[in-house]
Design a protein around this motif. Structure first.
Motif, PDB file in Angstrom:
ATOM      1  N   CYS A  81      -0.269  76.437 101.084  1.00  0.00           N
ATOM      2  CA  CYS A  81       1.010  76.270 100.399  1.00  0.00           C
ATOM      3  C   CYS A  81       1.620  77.706 100.316  1.00  0.00           C
ATOM      4  O   CYS A  81       1.126  78.754 100.079  1.00  0.00           O
ATOM      5  N   ALA A  82       2.867  77.444 100.799  1.00  0.00           N
ATOM      6  CA  ALA A  82       3.676  78.750 100.770  1.00  0.00           C
ATOM      7  C   ALA A  82       4.465  79.243  99.448  1.00  0.00           C
ATOM      8  O   ALA A  82       5.082  80.325  99.468  1.00  0.00           O
ATOM      9  N   GLY A  83       4.075  78.708  98.382  1.00  0.00           N
ATOM     10  CA  GLY A  83       4.719  79.087  97.083  1.00  0.00           C
ATOM     11  C   GLY A  83       5.622  78.168  96.738  1.00  0.00           C
ATOM     12  O   GLY A  83       5.936  77.115  97.178  1.00  0.00           O
ATOM     13  N   THR A 124     -13.041  71.029  91.056  1.00  0.00           N
ATOM     14  CA  THR A 124     -12.383  71.157  92.398  1.00  0.00           C
ATOM     15  C   THR A 124     -13.023  72.127  93.094  1.00  0.00           C
ATOM     16  O   THR A 124     -13.029  73.326  92.735  1.00  0.00           O
ATOM     17  N   ILE A 125     -12.978  72.034  94.578  1.00  0.00           N
ATOM     18  CA  ILE A 125     -13.367  72.593  95.747  1.00  0.00           C
ATOM     19  C   ILE A 125     -12.002  72.836  96.476  1.00  0.00           C
ATOM     20  O   ILE A 125     -11.451  71.974  97.082  1.00  0.00           O
ATOM     21  N   VAL A 126     -11.418  74.142  96.441  1.00  0.00           N
ATOM     22  CA  VAL A 126     -10.324  74.475  97.196  1.00  0.00           C
ATOM     23  C   VAL A 126     -11.025  74.630  98.697  1.00  0.00           C
ATOM     24  O   VAL A 126     -11.729  75.271  98.982  1.00  0.00           O
ATOM     25  N   ALA A 127      -9.997  73.943  99.588  1.00  0.00           N
ATOM     26  CA  ALA A 127     -10.231  74.344 101.049  1.00  0.00           C
ATOM     27  C   ALA A 127      -9.043  74.851 101.600  1.00  0.00           C
ATOM     28  O   ALA A 127      -7.829  74.335 102.076  1.00  0.00           O
ATOM     29  N   LEU A 128      -8.843  76.314 101.376  1.00  0.00           N
ATOM     30  CA  LEU A 128      -7.796  77.066 101.863  1.00  0.00           C
ATOM     31  C   LEU A 128      -7.646  77.120 103.506  1.00  0.00           C
ATOM     32  O   LEU A 128      -8.093  78.120 104.053  1.00  0.00           O
ATOM     33  N   ASN A 129      -6.807  76.144 103.895  1.00  0.00           N
ATOM     34  CA  ASN A 129      -7.034  75.904 105.399  1.00  0.00           C
ATOM     35  C   ASN A 129      -5.713  76.707 106.234  1.00  0.00           C
ATOM     36  O   ASN A 129      -5.652  76.724 107.242  1.00  0.00           O
ATOM     37  N   GLY A 130      -5.312  77.414 105.390  1.00  0.00           N
ATOM     38  CA  GLY A 130      -3.972  78.152 106.190  1.00  0.00           C
ATOM     39  C   GLY A 130      -3.343  79.142 104.945  1.00  0.00           C
ATOM     40  O   GLY A 130      -3.968  79.339 103.905  1.00  0.00           O
ATOM     41  N   PRO A 131      -2.060  79.815 105.332  1.00  0.00           N
ATOM     42  CA  PRO A 131      -1.429  80.791 104.442  1.00  0.00           C
ATOM     43  C   PRO A 131      -1.493  80.187 103.174  1.00  0.00           C
ATOM     44  O   PRO A 131      -1.030  79.125 102.798  1.00  0.00           O
ATOM     45  N   ALA A 132      -1.419  81.134 102.201  1.00  0.00           N
ATOM     46  CA  ALA A 132      -1.287  80.841 100.750  1.00  0.00           C
ATOM     47  C   ALA A 132      -0.509  81.772 100.032  1.00  0.00           C
ATOM     48  O   ALA A 132      -1.111  83.150 100.234  1.00  0.00           O
ATOM     49  N   ALA A 133       0.783  81.807  99.309  1.00  0.00           N
ATOM     50  CA  ALA A 133       1.205  82.535  98.788  1.00  0.00           C
ATOM     51  C   ALA A 133       2.013  82.288  97.554  1.00  0.00           C
ATOM     52  O   ALA A 133       2.185  81.045  97.240  1.00  0.00           O
ATOM     53  N   GLY A 134       2.085  83.254  96.435  1.00  0.00           N
ATOM     54  CA  GLY A 134       2.368  82.957  95.178  1.00  0.00           C
ATOM     55  C   GLY A 134       1.713  81.551  94.545  1.00  0.00           C
ATOM     56  O   GLY A 134       0.420  81.862  94.426  1.00  0.00           O
ATOM     57  N   PHE A 135       2.329  80.847  94.211  1.00  0.00           N
ATOM     58  CA  PHE A 135       1.866  79.643  93.604  1.00  0.00           C
ATOM     59  C   PHE A 135       0.594  79.082  94.305  1.00  0.00           C
ATOM     60  O   PHE A 135      -0.525  78.551  94.006  1.00  0.00           O
ATOM     61  N   GLY A 136       0.853  79.153  95.748  1.00  0.00           N
ATOM     62  CA  GLY A 136      -0.264  78.894  96.573  1.00  0.00           C
ATOM     63  C   GLY A 136      -1.506  79.351  96.368  1.00  0.00           C
ATOM     64  O   GLY A 136      -2.701  78.934  96.974  1.00  0.00           O
ATOM     65  N   GLY A 151      -9.047  83.387 108.740  1.00  0.00           N
ATOM     66  CA  GLY A 151      -7.793  84.231 109.242  1.00  0.00           C
ATOM     67  C   GLY A 151      -6.682  83.682 108.414  1.00  0.00           C
ATOM     68  O   GLY A 151      -5.595  83.983 108.712  1.00  0.00           O
ATOM     69  N   ALA A 152      -6.705  82.879 107.391  1.00  0.00           N
ATOM     70  CA  ALA A 152      -5.707  82.614 106.585  1.00  0.00           C
ATOM     71  C   ALA A 152      -5.054  83.966 105.914  1.00  0.00           C
ATOM     72  O   ALA A 152      -5.923  84.635 105.458  1.00  0.00           O
ATOM     73  N   LYS A 153      -3.736  84.047 105.925  1.00  0.00           N
ATOM     74  CA  LYS A 153      -3.192  85.084 105.057  1.00  0.00           C
ATOM     75  C   LYS A 153      -2.823  84.739 103.701  1.00  0.00           C
ATOM     76  O   LYS A 153      -2.347  83.656 103.631  1.00  0.00           O
ATOM     77  N   ILE A 154      -3.110  85.423 102.658  1.00  0.00           N
ATOM     78  CA  ILE A 154      -2.831  85.150 101.500  1.00  0.00           C
ATOM     79  C   ILE A 154      -2.207  86.480 100.736  1.00  0.00           C
ATOM     80  O   ILE A 154      -2.344  87.553 101.137  1.00  0.00           O
ATOM     81  N   ALA A 155      -1.280  85.923  99.354  1.00  0.00           N
ATOM     82  CA  ALA A 155      -0.647  87.050  99.175  1.00  0.00           C
ATOM     83  C   ALA A 155       0.126  86.710  97.643  1.00  0.00           C
ATOM     84  O   ALA A 155       0.305  85.418  97.326  1.00  0.00           O
ATOM     85  N   LEU A 156       0.144  87.620  96.826  1.00  0.00           N
ATOM     86  CA  LEU A 156       0.972  87.411  95.490  1.00  0.00           C
ATOM     87  C   LEU A 156       2.123  88.200  95.526  1.00  0.00           C
ATOM     88  O   LEU A 156       2.180  89.334  95.025  1.00  0.00           O
ATOM     89  N   PRO A 157       3.313  87.683  96.023  1.00  0.00           N
ATOM     90  CA  PRO A 157       4.521  88.531  96.408  1.00  0.00           C
ATOM     91  C   PRO A 157       5.366  88.700  95.347  1.00  0.00           C
ATOM     92  O   PRO A 157       6.662  88.847  95.347  1.00  0.00           O
ATOM     93  N   PHE A 158       4.862  88.426  93.911  1.00  0.00           N
ATOM     94  CA  PHE A 158       5.878  88.443  92.723  1.00  0.00           C
ATOM     95  C   PHE A 158       6.571  89.658  92.577  1.00  0.00           C
ATOM     96  O   PHE A 158       7.598  89.686  92.354  1.00  0.00           O
ATOM     97  N   SER A 159       5.904  91.021  92.949  1.00  0.00           N
ATOM     98  CA  SER A 159       6.524  92.329  92.689  1.00  0.00           C
ATOM     99  C   SER A 159       7.627  92.347  93.875  1.00  0.00           C
ATOM    100  O   SER A 159       8.625  93.142  93.484  1.00  0.00           O
ATOM    101  N   ARG A 160       7.524  91.649  94.812  1.00  0.00           N
ATOM    102  CA  ARG A 160       8.534  91.720  96.058  1.00  0.00           C
ATOM    103  C   ARG A 160       9.659  90.768  95.709  1.00  0.00           C
ATOM    104  O   ARG A 160      10.673  90.778  96.448  1.00  0.00           O
TER     105      ARG A 160
END
Length: 311
Positions: A81-83, A124-136, A151-160
């Motif tokens: 989820c891209a957020g 709930t069991i999360v399967a983080l299968n790819g990029p996740a940012a913000g709400f994701g 290899g999934a990239k994750i981020a909390l880009p709220f400050s940006r």
């Protein structure tokens, strides 16, 4: 949108932005394990208001459905989820700033989903299968278990983006990875691999491919659904999440809860099935004999919220 009554088949519900699959997928009726997937792959599963409404709806349905014992939450396509969908933006939220009263009564919709996941009788069991940012990423935090593609990239880009943490994530994140790491990733807003030591504690397993990540989550969910008591797993989730602030108060609580479930249907079945060397047949509903649960303040700020229970 579906009614509040659990459906015969979740796969047949008229959702637009999420997809719900039975396990096995060809089952005509609800199964013990459901796969709930963000389903806007052309948008990298970016979130809009309807998607949030659908997520909250399916969790509320499952909470009232003793047939469902576990949920796997994942994303269709290449992303988890891209957020927030920034092409849609936040204009709809500006109406809540029209007065101080409106701002006080506003409740973040992502937080409503986070609470629905937390309160749901099925883990709930999360399967983080790819990029996740913000709400994701923040929506994974209320889950019981998280596994990820390494290899999934994750981020909390709220400050940006000039925003702040949402979806109750300021509560969950430091409890899961520690205050120091939470401060680091929230302040930088940078992206990290799921395998990075800063964030890897979020995940109980890191898998080499997205496909193996989902398969591992389904295997976990299937084992939980087949072999664990819904009452036990829900109570222990709540004990860990709403643990009292001293060891003495915790002793009072766990003593009472242990007695509440002792001799109950699931306890008797768990012991009997072990002695008979067979798979248990636990009841589907969370049943607690006694009035101690819930022991925390469950008021929502809305009319009809329950008062704090006393131990």
């Amino acid at each position: 949108m579906p009614s509040s009554t659990p459906p015969a088949s979740y796969a047949s519900l008229p959702f637009k932005d999420i997809a719900v699959t039975h396990v096995p997928a060809d089952s005509p009726t609800a199964t013990k394990v459901l796969i709930v997937a963000f389903d806007r792959p052309q948008k990298f599963n970016a979130v809009n208001e309807n998607l949030l409404n659908e997520l909250e709806t399916v969790y509320n349905l499952v909470d009232a459905d003793p047939r469902v014992r576990a949920i796997v939450l994942t994303g269709n396509g290449k992303a988890f989820c891209a957020g927030a969908d920034l092409e849609v933006g936040f204009a709809g939220l500006m109406a809540h700033k029209k007065s101080e009263e409106a701002m006080r009564s506003y409740r973040d919709q992502g937080g409503r989903v986070a609470l629905a996941i937390t309160r749901c009788s099925a883990p709930t069991i999360v399967a983080l299968n790819g990029p996740a940012a913000g709400f994701g990423l923040t929506i994974t935090l209320p889950a019981t278990i998280r596994v990820a593609y390494s290899g999934a990239k994750i981020a909390l880009p709220f400050s940006r983006r000039g925003l702040t943490l949402e979806s109750c994530s300021a509560f969950f994140l430091p409890r899961l990875i520690g205050l120091s790491n939470a401060m680091h990733i929230a302040t930088t807003g940078s992206a990290y691999l799921a395998s990075d030591p800063l964030v890897s504690r979020l995940f109980s397993a890191l898998l080499p491919t997205p496909q193996e990540t989902v398969a591992h989550a389904v295997k976990l969910a299937t084992d939980i659904a087949a072999n664990t008591s819904p009452t036990s797993t829900k109570l222990m989730r709540d004990m860990l999440l709403y643990c009292p602030d001293t060891v003495e108060k915790t002793h009072v609580l766990d003593s009472r809860l242990f007695l509440d479930v002792l001799g109950g249907r699931d306890n008797m079945e768990g012991v009997k099935s072990f002695m008979e060397k067979r798979r248990p047949e636990f009841g589907g509903k969370v049943v607690v004999d006694g009035g101690v649960w819930p022991w925390w303040d469950v008021r929502t700020g809305e009319e009809g919220g329950r008062e704090k229970a006393k131990i």
